[in-house]
Motif scaffolding. Structure first.
Motif, mmCIF file in Angstrom:
data_model
loop_
_atom_site.group_PDB
_atom_site.id
_atom_site.type_symbol
_atom_site.label_atom_id
_atom_site.label_comp_id
_atom_site.label_asym_id
_atom_site.label_seq_id
_atom_site.Cartn_x
_atom_site.Cartn_y
_atom_site.Cartn_z
ATOM 1 N N MET A 182 -4.849 11.610 11.151
ATOM 2 C CA MET A 182 -5.245 10.776 10.014
ATOM 3 C C MET A 182 -6.764 10.746 9.908
ATOM 4 O O MET A 182 -7.464 10.551 10.889
ATOM 5 N N SER A 183 -7.288 10.961 8.707
ATOM 6 C CA SER A 183 -8.730 10.962 8.510
ATOM 7 C C SER A 183 -9.292 9.553 8.646
ATOM 8 O O SER A 183 -8.569 8.547 8.560
ATOM 9 N N GLY A 184 -10.619 9.491 8.830
ATOM 10 C CA GLY A 184 -11.266 8.188 8.913
ATOM 11 C C GLY A 184 -11.107 7.376 7.638
ATOM 12 O O GLY A 184 -10.952 6.157 7.682
ATOM 13 N N GLU A 185 -11.135 8.050 6.490
ATOM 14 C CA GLU A 185 -10.957 7.357 5.213
ATOM 15 C C GLU A 185 -9.578 6.710 5.139
ATOM 16 O O GLU A 185 -9.435 5.550 4.739
ATOM 17 N N MET A 186 -8.553 7.465 5.512
ATOM 18 C CA MET A 186 -7.192 6.937 5.459
ATOM 19 C C MET A 186 -7.005 5.813 6.467
ATOM 20 O O MET A 186 -6.345 4.808 6.187
ATOM 21 N N ARG A 187 -7.599 5.947 7.653
ATOM 22 C CA ARG A 187 -7.496 4.908 8.677
ATOM 23 C C ARG A 187 -8.127 3.605 8.169
ATOM 24 O O ARG A 187 -7.563 2.515 8.342
ATOM 25 N N SER B 35 -4.105 7.398 -5.041
ATOM 26 C CA SER B 35 -4.388 8.709 -4.447
ATOM 27 C C SER B 35 -5.842 8.791 -4.014
ATOM 28 O O SER B 35 -6.728 8.157 -4.592
ATOM 29 N N LEU B 36 -6.062 9.610 -2.976
ATOM 30 C CA LEU B 36 -7.406 9.991 -2.547
ATOM 31 C C LEU B 36 -7.512 11.491 -2.751
ATOM 32 O O LEU B 36 -6.931 12.277 -1.995
ATOM 33 N N GLY B 37 -8.219 11.904 -3.778
ATOM 34 C CA GLY B 37 -8.317 13.317 -4.075
ATOM 35 C C GLY B 37 -6.949 13.922 -4.364
ATOM 36 O O GLY B 37 -6.049 13.270 -4.910
ATOM 37 N N ASP B 38 -6.784 15.188 -3.956
ATOM 38 C CA ASP B 38 -5.516 15.881 -4.181
ATOM 39 C C ASP B 38 -4.663 15.952 -2.927
ATOM 40 O O ASP B 38 -3.604 16.585 -2.935
ATOM 41 N N ASP B 39 -5.112 15.293 -1.852
ATOM 42 C CA ASP B 39 -4.454 15.482 -0.559
ATOM 43 C C ASP B 39 -3.612 14.298 -0.105
ATOM 44 O O ASP B 39 -2.732 14.460 0.743
ATOM 45 N N PHE B 40 -3.876 13.104 -0.627
ATOM 46 C CA PHE B 40 -3.189 11.917 -0.116
ATOM 47 C C PHE B 40 -2.711 11.054 -1.264
ATOM 48 O O PHE B 40 -3.499 10.640 -2.120
ATOM 49 N N TYR B 41 -1.417 10.784 -1.266
ATOM 50 C CA TYR B 41 -0.806 9.931 -2.286
ATOM 51 C C TYR B 41 -0.070 8.794 -1.589
ATOM 52 O O TYR B 41 0.669 9.011 -0.631
ATOM 53 N N LEU B 42 -0.280 7.597 -2.076
ATOM 54 C CA LEU B 42 0.311 6.402 -1.486
ATOM 55 C C LEU B 42 1.160 5.701 -2.533
ATOM 56 O O LEU B 42 0.658 5.260 -3.568
ATOM 57 N N GLN B 43 2.470 5.609 -2.255
ATOM 58 C CA GLN B 43 3.342 4.839 -3.129
ATOM 59 C C GLN B 43 3.166 3.342 -2.811
ATOM 60 O O GLN B 43 2.978 2.967 -1.658
ATOM 61 N N VAL B 44 3.243 2.513 -3.835
ATOM 62 C CA VAL B 44 3.155 1.063 -3.657
ATOM 63 C C VAL B 44 4.450 0.455 -4.200
ATOM 64 O O VAL B 44 4.781 0.650 -5.378
ATOM 65 N N GLN B 45 5.186 -0.254 -3.328
ATOM 66 C CA GLN B 45 6.468 -0.832 -3.706
ATOM 67 C C GLN B 45 6.493 -2.318 -3.371
ATOM 68 O O GLN B 45 5.834 -2.750 -2.431
ATOM 69 N N ASN B 46 7.280 -3.080 -4.105
ATOM 70 C CA ASN B 46 7.483 -4.462 -3.695
ATOM 71 C C ASN B 46 8.658 -4.520 -2.720
ATOM 72 O O ASN B 46 9.563 -3.693 -2.739
ATOM 73 N N TYR B 47 8.616 -5.494 -1.832
ATOM 74 C CA TYR B 47 9.522 -5.535 -0.685
ATOM 75 C C TYR B 47 10.983 -5.556 -1.094
ATOM 76 O O TYR B 47 11.808 -4.851 -0.505
ATOM 77 N N SER B 48 11.337 -6.337 -2.092
ATOM 78 C CA SER B 48 12.741 -6.583 -2.381
ATOM 79 C C SER B 48 13.496 -5.363 -2.883
ATOM 80 O O SER B 48 14.727 -5.336 -2.814
ATOM 81 N N ILE B 49 12.797 -4.335 -3.368
ATOM 82 C CA ILE B 49 13.515 -3.151 -3.836
ATOM 83 C C ILE B 49 13.387 -1.965 -2.887
ATOM 84 O O ILE B 49 14.048 -0.950 -3.084
ATOM 85 N N THR B 50 12.558 -2.089 -1.849
ATOM 86 C CA THR B 50 12.302 -0.927 -0.993
ATOM 87 C C THR B 50 13.568 -0.439 -0.298
ATOM 88 O O THR B 50 13.753 0.755 -0.087
ATOM 89 N N GLN B 51 14.459 -1.356 0.038
ATOM 90 C CA GLN B 51 15.700 -0.937 0.702
ATOM 91 C C GLN B 51 16.583 -0.088 -0.199
ATOM 92 O O GLN B 51 17.485 0.592 0.280
ATOM 93 N N TYR B 52 16.331 -0.106 -1.509
ATOM 94 C CA TYR B 52 17.180 0.622 -2.443
ATOM 95 C C TYR B 52 16.574 1.944 -2.909
ATOM 96 O O TYR B 52 17.201 2.668 -3.680
ATOM 97 N N VAL B 53 15.355 2.254 -2.473
ATOM 98 C CA VAL B 53 14.700 3.479 -2.920
ATOM 99 C C VAL B 53 14.454 4.396 -1.729
ATOM 100 O O VAL B 53 14.416 3.953 -0.579
#
Length: 332
Positions: free
Chosen positions: A1-6, A76-94
């Protein structure tokens, strides 16, 4: 993991990282934020994330796309890192197919999270998605985690209107132009009035009286959050079916005896049919033990001292386990 991501993960979770991390909703505030940080002569490492092309921002500045606040969205950070953001109550269903940040965004999320925590405590059954190594739960200080990375000296969120807080769902601590010492003072004052800090982190998502009361009635929540970390670490190492001490039972059933005054959890014992493990929050370290050593480590943690544990187990064996961990820098 890069320093930016950390750094970004430390900011998102509220865990203490190597320095201060600041996330901006609007890149027009970069100059004001740099001036604010530069005014703190004692500052060491810091990193600022702002919307835009990362190649245009310069030293200590990282551009991002998308949103770290909105649920069912992506950052996203550039073209290399994508972060999904979910709310807790639906995460079990996705399906979690990549790095995912799970937020408590409203009372419905909080209710489901509390239910999952209660089930784990009573029955030892943890929500399976929480053990996914690709998933992180956001804003942990608002859910019972230690406060050592929670305040404005460690993380800040700058809203588009210049309002300053510690997280996207946090209450306002001030505005651009205020000093960091002033923000810290307000943060401490808000928490001093709370029955269970951190009262700032999730203040716009949850009514504080409800959040504080629910956490105060569950003094074991710091252990629960530590257990989730440990399960995630073990799953990443190919160990999927694990029991957790204090959640639905103990490795050594006799160790259910009365525990000392509770402090924020730093160590936890887990086990499978073949092995026992000790997981420590300090450096996220994991030790594999035989079950006999695991039982003794569990007894030391339950009783809080060698002297108290020696009333229920052999002192010499307990001392041997305690000394083993002391040599590894872990105090039991």
């Amino acid at each position: 993991m890069s320093g930016e991501m950390r750094d970004l993960m430390a900011w998102a979770t509220g865990r203490r990282g190597p320095g201060r991390v600041i996330v901006l909703e609007d890149s027009r505030h970069v100059g004001d934020v740099r001036e604010m940080v530069g005014a703190e002569s004692e500052d060491g490492h810091h990193r600022i994330f702002a919307p835009g092309d990362r190649m245009d921002l310069g030293e200590n500045l990282v551009g991002y796309g998308g949103s770290f606040r909105e649920c069912d969205a992506e950052a996203s950070l550039g073209d290399d890192f994508y972060l999904q953001v979910q709310n807790y109550s639906i995460t079990q269903y996705v399906s979690v197919i990549g790095p995912t940040l799970v937020r408590i965004a409203d009372e419905a999320d909080f209710e489901v999270w509390l239910g999952d925590a209660d089930t784990a405590r009573e029955k030892g059954e943890f929500a399976d998605f929480l053990a996914n190594p690709a998933l992180l739960l956001a804003d942990l200080p608002g859910l019972g985690a230690p406060l050592d990375g929670a305040g404005p000296r460690h993380r800040l969120y700058v809203r588009a209107d210049g309002e300053l807080t510690v997280s996207p769902y946090g209450s306002a601590l001030g505005r651009l132009g205020d000093g960091l010492a002033d923000l810290e003072t307000v943060w401490q004052q808000v928490n001093a009035a709370s029955v269970h800090p951190c009262a700032v982190t999730l203040a716009t998502a949850l009514p504080e009286p409800r959040r504080g009361a629910e956490l105060e009635s569950r003094p074991w929540l710091s252990e629960y959050l530590l257990a989730v970390d440990a399960l995630r670490e073990l799953r990443s190492r190919g160990v999927p079916r694990v029991r957790v001490s204090g959640f639905g039972g103990r490795l050594r059933p006799e160790n259910h005896i009365a525990e000392p005054v509770r402090t924020p959890a730093r160590h936890l014992v887990l086990w499978t049919d073949e092995s026992a493990y000790l997981y420590t929050s300090e450096g996220s370290r994991l030790f594999e033990l035989n079950r006999a050593a695991g039982e003794l480590a569990e007894l030391l943690l339950c009783q809080g001292s060698l002297e108290a544990a020696a009333e229920y187990g052999r002192r010499a064996a307990l001392l041997k386990v305690q000394q083993f961990f002391a040599r590894a820098g872990v105090v039991l």
